[in-house]
Design a protein around this motif. Structure first.
Motif, mmCIF file in Angstrom:
data_model
loop_
_atom_site.group_PDB
_atom_site.id
_atom_site.type_symbol
_atom_site.label_atom_id
_atom_site.label_comp_id
_atom_site.label_asym_id
_atom_site.label_seq_id
_atom_site.Cartn_x
_atom_site.Cartn_y
_atom_site.Cartn_z
ATOM 1 N N LEU A 1 0.845 -1.194 0.000
ATOM 2 C CA LEU A 1 0.000 0.000 0.000
ATOM 3 C C LEU A 1 0.876 1.237 0.000
ATOM 4 C CD1 LEU A 1 -2.677 -0.956 2.703
ATOM 5 C CD2 LEU A 1 -2.796 -1.272 0.217
ATOM 6 N N ASN A 2 0.707 2.092 -1.007
ATOM 7 C CA ASN A 2 1.429 3.360 -1.009
ATOM 8 C C ASN A 2 0.609 4.382 -0.226
ATOM 9 O OD1 ASN A 2 -0.348 2.989 -3.285
ATOM 10 N ND2 ASN A 2 0.376 4.946 -4.101
ATOM 11 N N GLY A 3 0.368 4.012 1.005
ATOM 12 C CA GLY A 3 -0.432 4.788 1.950
ATOM 13 C C GLY A 3 -0.516 3.961 3.213
ATOM 14 N N THR A 4 -1.614 4.096 3.949
ATOM 15 C CA THR A 4 -1.769 3.361 5.195
ATOM 16 C C THR A 4 -3.179 2.799 5.296
ATOM 17 O OG1 THR A 4 -2.473 5.332 6.412
ATOM 18 C CG2 THR A 4 -0.119 4.843 6.395
ATOM 19 N N LEU A 5 -3.331 1.787 6.130
ATOM 20 C CA LEU A 5 -4.649 1.292 6.456
ATOM 21 C C LEU A 5 -5.363 2.304 7.351
ATOM 22 C CD1 LEU A 5 -3.802 -2.453 7.158
ATOM 23 C CD2 LEU A 5 -5.053 -1.535 5.195
ATOM 24 N N GLY A 6 -6.679 2.148 7.439
ATOM 25 C CA GLY A 6 -7.448 3.069 8.257
ATOM 26 C C GLY A 6 -8.055 4.212 7.473
ATOM 27 N N SER B 1 -11.606 3.348 3.254
ATOM 28 C CA SER B 1 -11.954 3.558 1.856
ATOM 29 C C SER B 1 -11.147 2.586 1.005
ATOM 30 C CB SER B 1 -11.682 5.023 1.492
ATOM 31 O OG SER B 1 -12.006 5.310 0.168
ATOM 32 N N PHE B 2 -10.331 3.131 0.118
ATOM 33 C CA PHE B 2 -9.674 2.408 -0.952
ATOM 34 C C PHE B 2 -8.685 1.360 -0.444
ATOM 35 C CE2 PHE B 2 -6.583 2.219 -4.460
ATOM 36 C CZ PHE B 2 -7.422 2.003 -5.521
ATOM 37 N N PHE B 3 -7.746 1.758 0.409
ATOM 38 C CA PHE B 3 -6.718 0.834 0.872
ATOM 39 C C PHE B 3 -7.296 -0.228 1.809
ATOM 40 C CE2 PHE B 3 -3.554 4.425 0.023
ATOM 41 C CZ PHE B 3 -3.168 3.878 -1.183
ATOM 42 N N ASP B 4 -8.264 0.152 2.619
ATOM 43 C CA ASP B 4 -8.906 -0.847 3.471
ATOM 44 C C ASP B 4 -9.616 -1.904 2.629
ATOM 45 O OD1 ASP B 4 -8.000 0.415 5.705
ATOM 46 O OD2 ASP B 4 -9.944 1.165 6.367
ATOM 47 N N SER B 5 -10.198 -1.484 1.507
ATOM 48 C CA SER B 5 -10.862 -2.440 0.619
ATOM 49 C C SER B 5 -9.853 -3.417 0.030
ATOM 50 C CB SER B 5 -11.599 -1.702 -0.506
ATOM 51 O OG SER B 5 -12.273 -2.601 -1.352
ATOM 52 N N GLU C 1 -1.008 -17.744 2.149
ATOM 53 C CA GLU C 1 -0.153 -16.999 3.071
ATOM 54 C C GLU C 1 -0.115 -15.558 2.565
ATOM 55 O OE1 GLU C 1 4.596 -16.593 4.123
ATOM 56 O OE2 GLU C 1 3.802 -18.551 3.498
ATOM 57 N N VAL C 2 -0.538 -14.614 3.386
ATOM 58 C CA VAL C 2 -0.655 -13.227 2.922
ATOM 59 C C VAL C 2 0.050 -12.268 3.869
ATOM 60 C CG1 VAL C 2 -2.891 -13.762 1.851
ATOM 61 C CG2 VAL C 2 -2.835 -12.718 4.127
ATOM 62 N N ARG C 3 0.386 -11.127 3.309
ATOM 63 C CA ARG C 3 0.985 -10.058 4.106
ATOM 64 C C ARG C 3 0.613 -8.721 3.471
ATOM 65 N NH1 ARG C 3 7.362 -8.440 4.957
ATOM 66 N NH2 ARG C 3 7.025 -6.919 6.632
ATOM 67 N N THR C 4 0.286 -7.747 4.294
ATOM 68 C CA THR C 4 0.047 -6.382 3.826
ATOM 69 C C THR C 4 1.147 -5.492 4.366
ATOM 70 O OG1 THR C 4 -2.352 -6.643 3.692
ATOM 71 C CG2 THR C 4 -1.511 -4.401 3.905
ATOM 72 N N ILE C 5 1.778 -4.737 3.479
ATOM 73 C CA ILE C 5 2.853 -3.823 3.870
ATOM 74 C C ILE C 5 2.386 -2.391 3.636
ATOM 75 C CG2 ILE C 5 5.210 -3.050 3.401
ATOM 76 C CD1 ILE C 5 5.852 -5.896 2.498
ATOM 77 N N ILE D 1 0.916 -7.635 -5.184
ATOM 78 C CA ILE D 1 -0.192 -6.736 -5.510
ATOM 79 C C ILE D 1 0.147 -5.329 -5.057
ATOM 80 C CG2 ILE D 1 -2.649 -6.254 -5.161
ATOM 81 C CD1 ILE D 1 -3.042 -9.200 -4.468
ATOM 82 N N LEU D 2 -0.137 -4.368 -5.899
ATOM 83 C CA LEU D 2 0.038 -2.966 -5.560
ATOM 84 C C LEU D 2 -0.994 -2.160 -6.338
ATOM 85 C CD1 LEU D 2 3.094 -1.587 -7.542
ATOM 86 C CD2 LEU D 2 2.408 -3.961 -7.710
#
Length: 383
Positions: free
Chosen positions: A56-61, A64-68, A83-87, A112-113
């Motif tokens: 994510l070129n941003g942050t969770l929270g 909206s878009f990134f949380d989706s 096996e997943v990871r969110t950065i 994914i980006l």
């Protein structure tokens, strides 16, 4: 896939993954994804489990878009035992390219980006790692720059969903609903004056004019996707000018519109995630004012892509545009929508959606539209 040859680096990587876990913390509220078939935590991934990382070129929270997008990765974990990871790379652009390089050297089946700000980095790095598989959402790489046969691009027909949002706004502003006024004036609050945001705008305007040719649209751009204070300031200006329902398309910055709607007791339309449900428990008074949200179902589109990847049918080397047919966009249907939007309006919106799906209505797109053409559309509805 290409891997670092350094044993020390690999040991550090293993330690980092052990400390950080498989993903980032849960967002405050995901984009109302479909419930997994088996509730609860997924089984421990097997050695040959699909490995998926989301950058994510941003942050969770942002609610909206990134949380989706993060919700989509969680659905992939649940449905496919992946096996997943969110950065979260934050909004610091200096971190984006090095992180993509680093992740590309690791052992992920799918990287994914998203967003247009990452395309140039991906166009360079994907060619250096031809055995990797990349998915980029809400934009497309330029396939003419080189061999990008390992990149799948997801575009969204946000203009289709926004047509429905515009139709709703026009119906509301011309109605006798409690918080509507006697002016045919609706609002649009964009994050930036860029093609993808203007694609929402063009659909919104066309939907409103389809309902009533005399509706005007107050258009503002914040110039940011994370400055919610400026979002609120811009939205208050719209409401104070006579707007009785506004549509925010600005990520985290757009949450300022919901604050403004609550302050002046006017209606709002959310975006990307089901933003009424985000505040259903924490701030129900605010949630009551969010009549619906135009959801860009990044979550659904990522699950679809993962399923096709597993089946060997995902068209790497191509871009696809997903809309109402693929359930990649659409209006949120929740208790607030059903309680606060009259039944006849809801029925008319369903009819319009079917007309778009069936090809009876074709919604224009700002993607590829000239500045002069876009200005003509904006000027035609200027208050």
């Amino acid at each position: 896939m290409k891997k670092s040859g350094s044993l020390v680096l690999m040991l550090l990587l293993v330690l980092a993954l052990a400390l950080s876990g498989c993903g980032s913390p849960e967002p405050a509220a995901p984009a109302a994804p479909a419930e997994p078939a088996e509730p609860g935590a997924p089984a421990e991934p097997s050695e040959d489990a699909l490995k998926v990382v989301l950058l994510l070129n941003g942050t969770l929270g942002d609610r909206s878009f990134f949380d989706s997008a993060h919700a989509g990765v969680q659905m992939i974990e649940q449905q496919f035992g992946a096996e997943v990871r969110t950065i979260e790379m934050s909004y610091d652009q200096t971190r984006w390219e090095p992180t993509l390089w680093e992740v590309s050297e690791q052992d992920w089946d799918i990287i994914i980006l998203g967003t247009w700000q990452m395309t140039e980095y991906l166009e360079e790095i994907a060619q250096e790692f031809p055995d990797n598989r990349y998915i980029i959402f809400d934009t497309s790489v330029d396939y003419s720059v080189g061999d990008l046969s390992n990149v799948y691009s997801i575009l969204y027909k946000q203009n289709e969903g926004s047509f429905l949002a515009g139709a709703l706004a026009a119906k509301v502003t011309t109605s006798d609903m409690e918080l509507s006024n006697d002016r045919k004036l609706i609002g649009f609050l964009g994050g930036m004056d860029i093609p993808v945001i203007n694609d929402f705008l063009v659909g919104y305007i066309e939907g409103a004019l389809y309902v009533d040719e005399d509706v005007s649209v107050y258009v503002s751009y914040i110039g940011s996707f994370d400055d919610s204070a400026s979002g609120k300031e811009n939205a208050l200006a719209q409401y104070n000018a006579g707007v009785d329902i506004g549509f925010n398309v600005a990520g985290q910055a757009g949450l300022g519109q919901l604050d403004a709607a609550q302050e002046v007791n006017r209606y709002a339309i959310g975006v990307d995630s089901d933003q009424a449900m985000v505040f259903a428990e924490s701030d129900p008074d605010k949630a009551e004012l969010v009549l619906t949200s135009m959801m860009k179902r990044v979550d659904n589109s990522l699950v679809r892509a993962a399923e096709m990847h597993i089946a060997g049918t995902l068209p790497y080397g191509e871009a696809e545009a997903l809309g109402l047919v693929e359930e990649a966009v659409g209006l949120a249907n929740n208790d607030f929508f059903e309680r606060n939007v009259p039944a006849e309006i809801r029925a008319e919106l369903e009819e319009l959606a079917e007309m778009i799906i069936n090809g009876d209505i074709t919604v224009s797109s700002a993607i590829g539209m000239s500045t002069d053409e876009l200005n003509q559309i904006r000027d035609a509805v200027k208050p």
